[in-house]
Write a protein that holds these residues in place. Structure first.
Motif, PDB file in Angstrom:
ATOM      1  N   LEU A 136      -0.646   4.887 -10.768  1.00  0.00           N
ATOM      2  CA  LEU A 136       0.561   4.490 -10.040  1.00  0.00           C
ATOM      3  C   LEU A 136       0.450   4.864  -8.574  1.00  0.00           C
ATOM      4  N   GLN A 137       0.942   3.954  -7.748  1.00  0.00           N
ATOM      5  CA  GLN A 137       0.863   4.179  -6.301  1.00  0.00           C
ATOM      6  C   GLN A 137       2.278   4.072  -5.740  1.00  0.00           C
ATOM      7  N   ARG A 138       2.688   5.087  -4.973  1.00  0.00           N
ATOM      8  CA  ARG A 138       4.029   5.068  -4.385  1.00  0.00           C
ATOM      9  C   ARG A 138       3.989   4.251  -3.091  1.00  0.00           C
ATOM     10  N   LEU A 139       4.933   3.321  -2.930  1.00  0.00           N
ATOM     11  CA  LEU A 139       4.968   2.465  -1.737  1.00  0.00           C
ATOM     12  C   LEU A 139       6.276   2.674  -0.983  1.00  0.00           C
ATOM     13  N   ASP A 140       6.196   2.671   0.344  1.00  0.00           N
ATOM     14  CA  ASP A 140       7.434   2.702   1.138  1.00  0.00           C
ATOM     15  C   ASP A 140       7.809   1.263   1.522  1.00  0.00           C
ATOM     16  N   ARG A 141       8.901   1.135   2.260  1.00  0.00           N
ATOM     17  CA  ARG A 141       9.429  -0.200   2.578  1.00  0.00           C
ATOM     18  C   ARG A 141       8.377  -1.094   3.265  1.00  0.00           C
ATOM     19  N   ALA A 142       7.635  -0.521   4.192  1.00  0.00           N
ATOM     20  CA  ALA A 142       6.657  -1.328   4.932  1.00  0.00           C
ATOM     21  C   ALA A 142       5.527  -1.789   4.009  1.00  0.00           C
ATOM     22  N   GLN A 143       5.075  -0.890   3.144  1.00  0.00           N
ATOM     23  CA  GLN A 143       3.987  -1.254   2.215  1.00  0.00           C
ATOM     24  C   GLN A 143       4.462  -2.318   1.217  1.00  0.00           C
ATOM     25  N   ILE A 144       5.726  -2.197   0.800  1.00  0.00           N
ATOM     26  CA  ILE A 144       6.288  -3.207  -0.118  1.00  0.00           C
ATOM     27  C   ILE A 144       6.308  -4.567   0.577  1.00  0.00           C
ATOM     28  N   ALA A 145       6.744  -4.567   1.837  1.00  0.00           N
ATOM     29  CA  ALA A 145       6.863  -5.832   2.579  1.00  0.00           C
ATOM     30  C   ALA A 145       5.501  -6.504   2.741  1.00  0.00           C
ATOM     31  N   GLU A 146       4.472  -5.677   2.852  1.00  0.00           N
ATOM     32  CA  GLU A 146       3.125  -6.254   2.967  1.00  0.00           C
ATOM     33  C   GLU A 146       2.711  -6.975   1.686  1.00  0.00           C
ATOM     34  N   LEU A 147       3.027  -6.348   0.555  1.00  0.00           N
ATOM     35  CA  LEU A 147       2.624  -6.939  -0.731  1.00  0.00           C
ATOM     36  C   LEU A 147       3.542  -8.075  -1.156  1.00  0.00           C
ATOM     37  N   GLU A 148       4.849  -7.837  -1.053  1.00  0.00           N
ATOM     38  CA  GLU A 148       5.837  -8.805  -1.536  1.00  0.00           C
ATOM     39  C   GLU A 148       6.921  -8.960  -0.471  1.00  0.00           C
ATOM     40  N   PRO A 149       6.728  -9.848   0.499  1.00  0.00           N
ATOM     41  CA  PRO A 149       7.651  -9.944   1.640  1.00  0.00           C
ATOM     42  C   PRO A 149       9.097 -10.261   1.243  1.00  0.00           C
ATOM     43  N   ALA A 150       9.303 -10.924   0.108  1.00  0.00           N
ATOM     44  CA  ALA A 150      10.681 -11.296  -0.267  1.00  0.00           C
ATOM     45  C   ALA A 150      11.437 -10.138  -0.920  1.00  0.00           C
ATOM     46  N   LEU A 151      10.738  -9.070  -1.225  1.00  0.00           N
ATOM     47  CA  LEU A 151      11.346  -7.955  -1.953  1.00  0.00           C
ATOM     48  C   LEU A 151      12.017  -6.991  -0.983  1.00  0.00           C
ATOM     49  N   ASP A 152      13.270  -6.671  -1.269  1.00  0.00           N
ATOM     50  CA  ASP A 152      14.021  -5.772  -0.399  1.00  0.00           C
ATOM     51  C   ASP A 152      14.241  -4.465  -1.158  1.00  0.00           C
ATOM     52  N   ALA A 153      13.427  -3.466  -0.876  1.00  0.00           N
ATOM     53  CA  ALA A 153      13.565  -2.198  -1.604  1.00  0.00           C
ATOM     54  C   ALA A 153      13.158  -1.039  -0.709  1.00  0.00           C
ATOM     55  N   HIS A 154      13.800   0.082  -0.937  1.00  0.00           N
ATOM     56  CA  HIS A 154      13.516   1.278  -0.153  1.00  0.00           C
ATOM     57  C   HIS A 154      12.148   1.859  -0.527  1.00  0.00           C
ATOM     58  N   ALA A 155      11.851   1.849  -1.835  1.00  0.00           N
ATOM     59  CA  ALA A 155      10.582   2.420  -2.314  1.00  0.00           C
ATOM     60  C   ALA A 155      10.213   1.738  -3.627  1.00  0.00           C
TER      61      ALA A 155
END
Ligand SMILES: Cc1cc2nc3c(=O)[nH]c(=O)nc-3n(C[C@H](O)[C@H](O)[C@H](O)COP(=O)(O)OP(=O)(O)OC[C@H]3O[C@@H](n4cnc5c(N)ncnc54)[C@H](O)[C@@H]3O)c2cc1C
Length: 386
Positions: A136-155
């Motif tokens: 498991l890899q913990r992602l922050d908002r910026a890392q999430i946006a890189e992988l899934e731009p449509a996803l709006d999540a804090h972590a």
């Protein structure tokens, strides 16, 4: 069968109905779990007959699920669910590779839309680590946006070992392996009842013509009907049966293309994993399943439930437009605890648990039963081998 014993093996045009013999192993139910047991037992040299009520295999829970290969994040450490999910997942990926079965290791994100929910991700990661899931890899908002731009999540947590599979292709392959090792599937053969007798179990099956089969081992893999069937097999095991409960989960499909390439899961909720987005192998997205406790299994999809879906999904995909969700299908979970209780573990009850020789009951095989099927089959084979 014991060495030297005679065994009349019917041809495909005859059936076991025409015979009255002792079969080594009778498996009741040709869902993914019964078929995985059939494969494993047949490959270990056992005589196997699978009795299926319906006119086709795999029409029960196994054809009404999310088709996700779960990594094994959530289950209580040390539980059968935790162990068999991780073992089954690895066995399933290896089996898919070996047989060329359609699947994809697409990964999934478990999302915390708001900062105050982020602590729950740490708890999931700790549980997963204890269960042997270390990727498991913990992602922050910026890392999430890189992988899934449509996803709006804090972590989020990225689980790379989560995937999807064509469950029907899997079942077809399991059946093929079982049959290649001599197993026989009898469709249209509902098991009516049975009894324990001198170390064996006798079952009566209906259909075109009623028949009785005596078996050294009977494996009850009847899914939603496993508990009810257990009540109709007399013997000491009856005293240990759980109560059956049912929780329906409906799915809504997304019209048009989904802007996600991974599965998206919210934080788990009581009774289920929360309304999540899964993709099929063709890229079609669906959302679900929700949790609705019902008295008897039925597969009705109430279109008005979409309101709750829109609300739940917009917590992490605010751009979801009105009108994009369409009623899909429903599945029913074979629960063995009442609403509001903590989830139960799988129950694989053999003679050591219930005192009836030759009988194995599989109870509460809800998610991750598809992922764990091969591991459940191996566990059953170990019990049968003594
Ligand atoms: C909504 C939902 C989503 C899920 N998503 C996932 C997922 O993404 N990943 C995952 O790993 N797991 C998932 N699961 C769990 C998984 O689908 C099940 O654990 C698995 O399919 C159970 O298989 P089974 O063989 O035990 O039951 P079934 O597939 O129901 O098979 C039981 C068979 O027994 C037959 N039968 C019943 N009574 C009799 C009788 N008296 N005589 C003869 N035959 C009989 C039935 O006709 C049926 O064919 C999900 C479950 C649900 C409900």
């Amino acid at each position: 069968m014991a060495e030297g014993a005679t065994f009349f093996r019917p041809t495909r045009t005859q059936t076991y109905r025409d015979t009255m013999d002792t079969v080594d192993c009778v498996i009741i139910g040709a869902g993914v779990v019964g078929l995985a047991c059939a494969k494993t037992l047949a490959e270990s040299g056992r005589e196997v007959v699978v009795l299926e009520r319906e006119s086709a295999f795999g029409t029960g829970i196994s054809s009404r699920n999310s088709e996700v290969i779960h990594a094994g994040l959530y289950y209580p450490t040390g539980s059968l669910k935790a162990r068999l999910c991780v073992e089954g997942r690895d066995q399933l990926y290896a089996y898919c590779a070996e047989r060329g079965l359609a699947h994809a290791r697409c990964g999934k994100l478990v999302v915390a839309p708001h900062a105050e929910q982020a602590g729950a991700l740490d708890q999931i990661r700790a549980k997963a680590t204890a269960n042997g899931v270390h990727d498991l890899q913990r992602l922050d908002r910026a890392q999430i946006a890189e992988l899934e731009p449509a996803l709006d999540a804090h972590a989020a947590l990225l689980s790379s070992s989560t995937g999807i599979i064509d469950s029907h292709g899997l079942m077809l392959s399991l059946l093929g392996d079982a049959e290649a090792h001599g197993a026989m599937l009898a469709l249209g053969s509902p098991v009516i009842d049975g009894y324990a007798d001198k170390g064996t179990v006798v079952v009566r099956a209906g259909g075109e013509q009623e028949m009785e089969l005596r078996a050294n081992w009977v494996i009850n893999a009847a899914g939603l009907d496993a508990v009810a069937l257990g009540q109709r097999i007399s013997g000491p095991a009856q005293a240990t049966l759980p109560q059956a409960w049912f929780a329906r989960g409906v799915y809504f499909t997304l019209t048009g293309k989904a802007p996600f390439s991974r599965l998206i899961y919210p934080l788990p909720e009581p009774g289920g994993l929360g309304v999540h987005l899964t993709l099929d192998l063709g890229g079609q997205a669906k959302f679900g399943p929700d949790v609705e406790w019902i008295d008897t299994p039925d597969y009705h999809v109430d279109p008005t439930r979409s309101e709750r879906f829109y609300q739940a999904i917009r917590a992490w995909w605010p751009q979801l437009e009105d009108g994009r969700l369409e009623p899909g299908y429903a599945g029913v979970r074979p629960k063995i605890v009442a609403p509001g209780m903590p989830d139960a573990d799988f129950r694989i009850d053999g003679p050591a648990q219930h005192g009836t020789p030759g009988l194995i009951h599989l109870f509460g095989i809800e998610s991750p039963g598809l992922t764990a099927a091969l591991a459940i089959g191996r566990q059953v084979a170990v019990m049968v081998a003594g």
